[in-house]
Design a protein around this motif. Structure first.
Motif, PDB file in Angstrom:
ATOM      1  N   UNK A  94       0.961  -1.490  -0.151  1.00 23.40           N
ATOM      2  CA  UNK A  94       0.294   0.243   0.049  1.00 23.40           C
ATOM      3  C   UNK A  94       0.818   1.000  -0.039  1.00 23.40           C
ATOM      4  N   UNK A  95       2.261   1.486   0.568  1.00 24.14           N
ATOM      5  CA  UNK A  95       2.474   1.998   1.001  1.00 24.14           C
ATOM      6  C   UNK A  95       3.787   2.395  -0.405  1.00 24.14           C
ATOM      7  N   UNK A  96       3.599   1.365  -1.331  1.00 21.69           N
ATOM      8  CA  UNK A  96       4.553   1.828  -2.753  1.00 21.69           C
ATOM      9  C   UNK A  96       3.742   2.669  -3.599  1.00 21.69           C
ATOM     10  N   UNK A  97       2.015   2.058  -3.321  1.00 19.68           N
ATOM     11  CA  UNK A  97       1.328   2.822  -4.464  1.00 19.68           C
ATOM     12  C   UNK A  97       0.300   4.148  -4.108  1.00 19.68           C
ATOM     13  N   UNK A  98       1.093   4.238  -2.577  1.00 12.88           N
ATOM     14  CA  UNK A  98       0.911   5.371  -2.059  1.00 12.88           C
ATOM     15  C   UNK A  98       1.749   6.399  -1.976  1.00 12.88           C
ATOM     16  N   UNK A  99       2.812   6.280  -2.247  1.00 17.64           N
ATOM     17  CA  UNK A  99       4.305   6.839  -2.490  1.00 17.64           C
ATOM     18  C   UNK A  99       4.087   7.087  -4.124  1.00 17.64           C
ATOM     19  N   UNK A 100       3.610   6.103  -5.074  1.00 22.89           N
ATOM     20  CA  UNK A 100       3.592   6.815  -6.384  1.00 22.89           C
ATOM     21  C   UNK A 100       2.566   7.956  -6.804  1.00 22.89           C
ATOM     22  N   UNK A 101       1.153   8.006  -6.090  1.00 21.98           N
ATOM     23  CA  UNK A 101       0.122   8.864  -6.346  1.00 21.98           C
ATOM     24  C   UNK A 101       0.669   9.933  -5.234  1.00 21.98           C
ATOM     25  N   UNK A 102       1.569  10.181  -4.843  1.00 20.44           N
ATOM     26  CA  UNK A 102       1.842  11.228  -4.327  1.00 20.44           C
ATOM     27  C   UNK A 102       3.190  11.383  -5.102  1.00 20.44           C
ATOM     28  N   UNK A 103       3.773  10.740  -5.836  1.00 20.84           N
ATOM     29  CA  UNK A 103       4.662  11.467  -6.534  1.00 20.84           C
ATOM     30  C   UNK A 103       4.509  12.183  -7.584  1.00 20.84           C
ATOM     31  N   UNK A 104       3.359  11.882  -8.522  1.00 23.83           N
ATOM     32  CA  UNK A 104       2.728  11.912  -9.335  1.00 23.83           C
ATOM     33  C   UNK A 104       1.662  13.148  -9.459  1.00 23.83           C
ATOM     34  N   UNK A 105       1.317  13.441  -7.913  1.00 27.73           N
ATOM     35  CA  UNK A 105       0.711  14.637  -7.992  1.00 27.73           C
ATOM     36  C   UNK A 105       1.702  15.961  -7.181  1.00 27.73           C
ATOM     37  N   UNK A 106       2.660  15.818  -7.360  1.00 27.03           N
ATOM     38  CA  UNK A 106       4.176  16.895  -7.128  1.00 27.03           C
ATOM     39  C   UNK A 106       4.389  16.923  -5.531  1.00 27.03           C
ATOM     40  N   UNK A 107       3.965  15.846  -4.299  1.00 27.47           N
ATOM     41  CA  UNK A 107       4.280  15.946  -3.041  1.00 27.47           C
ATOM     42  C   UNK A 107       5.087  15.134  -2.785  1.00 27.47           C
ATOM     43  N   UNK A 108       5.524  15.543  -1.490  1.00 31.62           N
ATOM     44  CA  UNK A 108       6.556  14.798  -0.706  1.00 31.62           C
ATOM     45  C   UNK A 108       5.964  14.764   0.749  1.00 31.62           C
ATOM     46  N   UNK A 109       5.776  13.248   1.417  1.00 31.92           N
ATOM     47  CA  UNK A 109       5.592  12.473   2.513  1.00 31.92           C
ATOM     48  C   UNK A 109       6.947  13.322   3.698  1.00 31.92           C
ATOM     49  N   UNK A 110       6.070  13.676   4.239  1.00 33.64           N
ATOM     50  CA  UNK A 110       7.182  13.898   5.528  1.00 33.64           C
ATOM     51  C   UNK A 110       7.363  12.918   6.458  1.00 33.64           C
ATOM     52  N   UNK A 111       6.296  12.462   6.587  1.00 38.96           N
ATOM     53  CA  UNK A 111       5.647  11.401   7.838  1.00 38.96           C
ATOM     54  C   UNK A 111       4.943  10.446   7.198  1.00 38.96           C
ATOM     55  N   UNK A 112       4.382  10.069   8.203  1.00 37.62           N
ATOM     56  CA  UNK A 112       2.714   8.820   8.434  1.00 37.62           C
ATOM     57  C   UNK A 112       1.996   8.539   8.590  1.00 37.62           C
ATOM     58  N   UNK A 113       0.983   9.010   8.647  1.00 38.80           N
ATOM     59  CA  UNK A 113       0.143   9.225  10.095  1.00 38.80           C
ATOM     60  C   UNK A 113      -1.726   8.336   9.494  1.00 38.80           C
ATOM     61  N   UNK A 114      -1.828   7.265  10.539  1.00 41.15           N
ATOM     62  CA  UNK A 114      -2.637   6.379   9.515  1.00 41.15           C
ATOM     63  C   UNK A 114      -4.090   7.005   9.980  1.00 41.15           C
ATOM     64  N   UNK A 115      -4.928   6.305   9.031  1.00 44.34           N
ATOM     65  CA  UNK A 115      -6.361   6.305   8.597  1.00 44.34           C
ATOM     66  C   UNK A 115      -6.753   6.272  10.307  1.00 44.34           C
ATOM     67  N   UNK A 116      -7.563   7.281  10.818  1.00 43.67           N
ATOM     68  CA  UNK A 116      -8.216   7.383  11.635  1.00 43.67           C
ATOM     69  C   UNK A 116      -7.097   7.587  13.332  1.00 43.67           C
TER      70      UNK A 116
END
Length: 245
Positions: A94-116
């Protein structure tokens, strides 16, 4: 011990972007930074533009789960949050797919917060393996580089109180109590809550109560002694031209 105030904002989309920018202005006038919780599949390019501008000004971005969609029915039925019970392998996919989506949006993730704010041990292992700096859950924030856990419970308007007035009162009371004791107040704001004047006022009142209690505003990266790898300029809260009416 100096109290700290960490304000996060989730659920930003084109429908509430103007309200989010207004809140950012109010916090900026109080020298309180934001941490933005962003689901990788953002709804609209204007949202991504605004998030990028905020990060360029120093507000970190946390990947907020993977592909969850706000679903009040799922909450009522007690369905698990998406990273609450995953193995390291499942979380890694899931993180691999999510990171690819962030890259496509031109965004960088500085960390992670789980849903709820729910994160399994396997998910933490997957995050660490992929170089994430921090992981935030309901009860604390893990520095994935050092292994240090910063204990502090998330507070917000989704409490157990039955009425909006009681939830708002409880939020402000909690803000005053935590900071008066020199603790860390993690104030979680959902953009949808800004639609109601009473709830928005309660968020600002909670911030003011924390500041009156001697709290200093920091970001989630600040909790682990890090910062967005760019010099902080004037805080950008103006909306992109594409969403101005």
């Amino acid at each position: 011990m100096t109290a700290r105030l960490v304000v996060s904002l989730s659920g930003v989309d084109p429908r509430n972007l103007e309200r989010c920018a207004d809140l950012a202005d109010d916090l900026g006038s109080r020298s309180v930074p934001l941490t933005l919780l962003v689901a990788p599949r953002l709804a609209g390019a204007a949202t991504a533009d605004w998030v990028r501008a905020r990060r360029a000004a120093g507000d970190p971005v946390l990947m907020h789960g993977s592909d969850h969609v706000p679903n009040p029915l799922a909450l009522r039925l007690g369905r698990r949050a998406e990273f609450a019970a995953l193995t390291a392998h499942e979380a890694g996919l899931r993180l691999t797919a999510a990171s690819a989506a962030m890259d496509r949006a031109g965004l960088v993730a500085d960390g992670f917060a789980g849903h709820r704010w729910l994160v399994s041990a396997g998910s933490r292992a997957a995050l660490a393996a992929r170089g994430f700096r921090l992981c935030a859950d309901q009860l604390g924030v893990d520095d994935l580089h050092t292994g240090v856990r910063h204990r502090a419970r998330v507070v917000g308007l989704r409490g157990r109180e039955r009425t909006e007035a009681l939830r708002c009162f409880a939020l402000v009371l909690a803000a005053a109590r935590v900071t008066r004791r020199g603790g860390t107040l993690r104030l979680a704001v959902d953009a949808a809550e800004l639609e109601r004047a009473g709830q928005r006022a309660a968020v600002v009142d909670a911030v003011d109560a924390a500041l009156d209690g001697g709290a200093v505003g920091v970001t989630y990266l600040g909790l682990v002694g890090a910062s967005v790898p760019a010099p902080r300029a004037r805080v950008v809260s103006a909306l992109p031209d594409r969403v101005r009416g």
